[in-house]
Scaffold this motif. Structure first.
Motif, PDB file in Angstrom:
ATOM      1  N   TYR A 153       0.835  -1.199   0.000  1.00  0.00           N
ATOM      2  CA  TYR A 153       0.000   0.000   0.000  1.00  0.00           C
ATOM      3  C   TYR A 153       0.875   1.256   0.000  1.00  0.00           C
ATOM      4  CZ  TYR A 153      -3.864   3.115   1.227  1.00  0.00           C
ATOM      5  OH  TYR A 153      -4.804   4.098   1.223  1.00  0.00           O
ATOM      6  N   LYS A 154       1.987   1.186   0.699  1.00  0.00           N
ATOM      7  CA  LYS A 154       2.897   2.326   0.757  1.00  0.00           C
ATOM      8  C   LYS A 154       3.615   2.521  -0.588  1.00  0.00           C
ATOM      9  CE  LYS A 154       5.527   2.850   4.443  1.00  0.00           C
ATOM     10  NZ  LYS A 154       6.643   2.713   5.399  1.00  0.00           N
ATOM     11  N   LYS A 155       3.993   1.418  -1.243  1.00  0.00           N
ATOM     12  CA  LYS A 155       4.781   1.494  -2.473  1.00  0.00           C
ATOM     13  C   LYS A 155       3.934   1.722  -3.720  1.00  0.00           C
ATOM     14  CE  LYS A 155       8.742   0.495  -0.551  1.00  0.00           C
ATOM     15  NZ  LYS A 155       9.736   1.525  -0.363  1.00  0.00           N
ATOM     16  N   LEU A 156       2.721   1.170  -3.737  1.00  0.00           N
ATOM     17  CA  LEU A 156       1.887   1.286  -4.925  1.00  0.00           C
ATOM     18  C   LEU A 156       1.057   2.558  -4.881  1.00  0.00           C
ATOM     19  CD1 LEU A 156       0.582  -2.392  -5.179  1.00  0.00           C
ATOM     20  CD2 LEU A 156       2.386  -1.344  -6.532  1.00  0.00           C
ATOM     21  N   ASN A 157       0.471   2.854  -6.011  1.00  0.00           N
ATOM     22  CA  ASN A 157      -0.440   3.986  -6.106  1.00  0.00           C
ATOM     23  C   ASN A 157      -1.658   3.698  -5.228  1.00  0.00           C
ATOM     24  OD1 ASN A 157      -1.151   6.423  -7.100  1.00  0.00           O
ATOM     25  ND2 ASN A 157      -1.401   5.769  -9.208  1.00  0.00           N
ATOM     26  N   LYS A 158      -2.116   4.665  -4.475  1.00  0.00           N
ATOM     27  CA  LYS A 158      -3.191   4.427  -3.505  1.00  0.00           C
ATOM     28  C   LYS A 158      -4.576   4.588  -4.131  1.00  0.00           C
ATOM     29  CE  LYS A 158      -0.549   5.612   0.572  1.00  0.00           C
ATOM     30  NZ  LYS A 158       0.751   5.930   0.105  1.00  0.00           N
ATOM     31  N   ASN A 159      -4.829   3.872  -5.214  1.00  0.00           N
ATOM     32  CA  ASN A 159      -6.187   3.861  -5.749  1.00  0.00           C
ATOM     33  C   ASN A 159      -6.806   2.497  -5.476  1.00  0.00           C
ATOM     34  OD1 ASN A 159      -5.450   2.040  -7.793  1.00  0.00           O
ATOM     35  ND2 ASN A 159      -4.988   3.664  -9.234  1.00  0.00           N
ATOM     36  N   ILE A 160      -8.052   2.332  -5.800  1.00  0.00           N
ATOM     37  CA  ILE A 160      -8.792   1.135  -5.404  1.00  0.00           C
ATOM     38  C   ILE A 160      -8.246  -0.134  -6.071  1.00  0.00           C
ATOM     39  CG2 ILE A 160     -10.615   1.356  -7.145  1.00  0.00           C
ATOM     40  CD1 ILE A 160     -11.203   0.362  -3.518  1.00  0.00           C
ATOM     41  N   PHE A 161      -7.794  -0.031  -7.310  1.00  0.00           N
ATOM     42  CA  PHE A 161      -7.255  -1.197  -8.013  1.00  0.00           C
ATOM     43  C   PHE A 161      -6.010  -1.718  -7.298  1.00  0.00           C
ATOM     44  CE2 PHE A 161      -4.304  -2.936 -11.185  1.00  0.00           C
ATOM     45  CZ  PHE A 161      -5.045  -4.036 -11.588  1.00  0.00           C
ATOM     46  N   TYR A 162      -5.088  -0.832  -6.977  1.00  0.00           N
ATOM     47  CA  TYR A 162      -3.854  -1.255  -6.319  1.00  0.00           C
ATOM     48  C   TYR A 162      -4.086  -1.667  -4.871  1.00  0.00           C
ATOM     49  CZ  TYR A 162      -1.298   0.224 -10.423  1.00  0.00           C
ATOM     50  OH  TYR A 162      -0.824   0.328 -11.703  1.00  0.00           O
ATOM     51  N   THR A 163      -5.127  -1.141  -4.264  1.00  0.00           N
ATOM     52  CA  THR A 163      -5.474  -1.585  -2.923  1.00  0.00           C
ATOM     53  C   THR A 163      -5.925  -3.049  -2.958  1.00  0.00           C
ATOM     54  OG1 THR A 163      -6.117   0.653  -2.315  1.00  0.00           O
ATOM     55  CG2 THR A 163      -6.939  -1.128  -0.926  1.00  0.00           C
ATOM     56  N   PHE A 164      -6.720  -3.419  -3.957  1.00  0.00           N
ATOM     57  CA  PHE A 164      -7.129  -4.817  -4.098  1.00  0.00           C
ATOM     58  C   PHE A 164      -5.942  -5.711  -4.432  1.00  0.00           C
ATOM     59  CE2 PHE A 164     -11.541  -3.211  -4.687  1.00  0.00           C
ATOM     60  CZ  PHE A 164     -12.113  -3.947  -3.664  1.00  0.00           C
ATOM     61  N   ILE A 165      -5.020  -5.222  -5.252  1.00  0.00           N
ATOM     62  CA  ILE A 165      -3.805  -5.985  -5.552  1.00  0.00           C
ATOM     63  C   ILE A 165      -3.017  -6.232  -4.267  1.00  0.00           C
ATOM     64  CG2 ILE A 165      -1.575  -5.892  -6.756  1.00  0.00           C
ATOM     65  CD1 ILE A 165      -3.935  -6.452  -8.613  1.00  0.00           C
ATOM     66  N   ALA A 166      -2.887  -5.187  -3.434  1.00  0.00           N
ATOM     67  CA  ALA A 166      -2.176  -5.337  -2.159  1.00  0.00           C
ATOM     68  C   ALA A 166      -2.888  -6.342  -1.257  1.00  0.00           C
ATOM     69  CB  ALA A 166      -2.052  -3.983  -1.472  1.00  0.00           C
ATOM     70  N   LEU A 167      -4.221  -6.288  -1.194  1.00  0.00           N
ATOM     71  CA  LEU A 167      -4.981  -7.223  -0.356  1.00  0.00           C
ATOM     72  C   LEU A 167      -4.827  -8.662  -0.823  1.00  0.00           C
ATOM     73  CD1 LEU A 167      -8.344  -5.355   0.266  1.00  0.00           C
ATOM     74  CD2 LEU A 167      -6.726  -6.134   1.986  1.00  0.00           C
ATOM     75  N   ILE A 168      -4.977  -8.884  -2.108  1.00  0.00           N
ATOM     76  CA  ILE A 168      -4.886 -10.241  -2.643  1.00  0.00           C
ATOM     77  C   ILE A 168      -3.481 -10.802  -2.447  1.00  0.00           C
ATOM     78  CG2 ILE A 168      -4.970 -11.601  -4.775  1.00  0.00           C
ATOM     79  CD1 ILE A 168      -7.300  -9.690  -5.623  1.00  0.00           C
ATOM     80  N   THR A 169      -2.466  -9.990  -2.727  1.00  0.00           N
ATOM     81  CA  THR A 169      -1.092 -10.433  -2.547  1.00  0.00           C
ATOM     82  C   THR A 169      -0.807 -10.743  -1.079  1.00  0.00           C
ATOM     83  OG1 THR A 169      -0.443  -9.051  -4.415  1.00  0.00           O
ATOM     84  CG2 THR A 169       1.322  -9.842  -2.999  1.00  0.00           C
ATOM     85  N   ALA A 170      -1.289  -9.901  -0.191  1.00  0.00           N
ATOM     86  CA  ALA A 170      -1.088 -10.132   1.242  1.00  0.00           C
ATOM     87  C   ALA A 170      -1.778 -11.409   1.688  1.00  0.00           C
ATOM     88  CB  ALA A 170      -1.608  -8.941   2.041  1.00  0.00           C
ATOM     89  N   MET A 171      -2.979 -11.663   1.176  1.00  0.00           N
ATOM     90  CA  MET A 171      -3.702 -12.870   1.566  1.00  0.00           C
ATOM     91  C   MET A 171      -2.998 -14.130   1.081  1.00  0.00           C
ATOM     92  SD  MET A 171      -7.556 -11.315   1.139  1.00  0.00           S
ATOM     93  CE  MET A 171      -8.267 -12.798   0.569  1.00  0.00           C
ATOM     94  N   VAL A 172      -2.492 -14.104  -0.132  1.00  0.00           N
ATOM     95  CA  VAL A 172      -1.766 -15.267  -0.660  1.00  0.00           C
ATOM     96  C   VAL A 172      -0.475 -15.484   0.124  1.00  0.00           C
ATOM     97  CG1 VAL A 172      -0.533 -16.140  -2.686  1.00  0.00           C
ATOM     98  CG2 VAL A 172      -2.801 -15.142  -2.954  1.00  0.00           C
ATOM     99  N   ALA A 173       0.267 -14.405   0.372  1.00  0.00           N
ATOM    100  CA  ALA A 173       1.517 -14.521   1.126  1.00  0.00           C
ATOM    101  C   ALA A 173       1.254 -15.024   2.548  1.00  0.00           C
ATOM    102  CB  ALA A 173       2.238 -13.176   1.166  1.00  0.00           C
ATOM    103  N   GLY A 174       0.210 -14.511   3.182  1.00  0.00           N
ATOM    104  CA  GLY A 174      -0.124 -14.952   4.531  1.00  0.00           C
ATOM    105  C   GLY A 174      -0.490 -16.424   4.586  1.00  0.00           C
ATOM    106  N   ARG A 175      -1.258 -16.877   3.620  1.00  0.00           N
ATOM    107  CA  ARG A 175      -1.628 -18.303   3.586  1.00  0.00           C
ATOM    108  C   ARG A 175      -0.417 -19.196   3.342  1.00  0.00           C
ATOM    109  NH1 ARG A 175      -6.010 -20.467   5.895  1.00  0.00           N
ATOM    110  NH2 ARG A 175      -7.345 -18.686   6.238  1.00  0.00           N
ATOM    111  N   LEU A 176       0.507 -18.740   2.499  1.00  0.00           N
ATOM    112  CA  LEU A 176       1.732 -19.514   2.270  1.00  0.00           C
ATOM    113  C   LEU A 176       2.570 -19.598   3.546  1.00  0.00           C
ATOM    114  CD1 LEU A 176       2.767 -18.245  -1.278  1.00  0.00           C
ATOM    115  CD2 LEU A 176       1.885 -20.508  -0.680  1.00  0.00           C
TER     116      LEU A 176
END
Length: 145
Positions: free
Chosen positions: A101-124
């Motif tokens: 969220y800090k590195k990417l552009n703070k719009n809704i698309f990149y927020t979802f990208i950050a959420l999905i990536t975080a969820m996958v990384a957390g599950r791994l």
């Protein structure tokens, strides 16, 4: 310098609020068993902490929340392996979400990208920690502990 102290104090206060939300929100979803089994709002509070307070504060809240909840309320049922693996999972959620969220552009698309990536990384990370804990338990059982 006063501004820096105000920011640190604000992050501390927000982090404590997200910790409290992570501890208390599961009580709401557990009132309806079908929702409680599939939805864990503890994850939402931790990811929001990563977004708002930053990755390090979020990671700290993410690690503390499931362990403290297990000690105080008995859920997750066992500290080892359940709460410990969940602690690493939630810490990863908040850290990855906060960094992206800090590195990417703070719009809704990149927020979802950050959420999905975080969820996958957390599950791994959760899977890796559970694997290590189960292997350690089996090795301890073979030794006689």
């Amino acid at each position: 310098m006063a501004k820096g102290k105000n920011v640190a104090l604000a992050r501390l206060l927000y982090s404590s609020m997200f910790l409290a939300l992570g501890l208390l929100l599961p009580f709401l979803t557990m009132q309806i068993p079908t929702i409680g089994a599939s939805l864990c709002p503890m994850h939402f509070a931790v990811m929001l902490c990563g977004f708002i307070c930053g990755p390090t504060w979020g990671m700290a809240v993410g690690f503390i929340t499931p362990i403290l909840r297990s000690i105080l309320f008995g859920a997750p049922i066992a500290i080892v392996p359940n709460a410990l693996a969940m602690a690493f999972e939630l810490a990863t959620y908040a850290f990855v979400a906060g960094i992206l969220y800090k590195k990417l552009n703070k719009n809704i698309f990149y927020t979802f990208i950050a959420l999905i990536t975080a969820m996958v990384a957390g599950r791994l990370v959760w899977g890796a920690v559970m694997f290590v804990l189960i292997l350690a338990n089996q090795a301890a059982g073979e030794i006689g502990f």
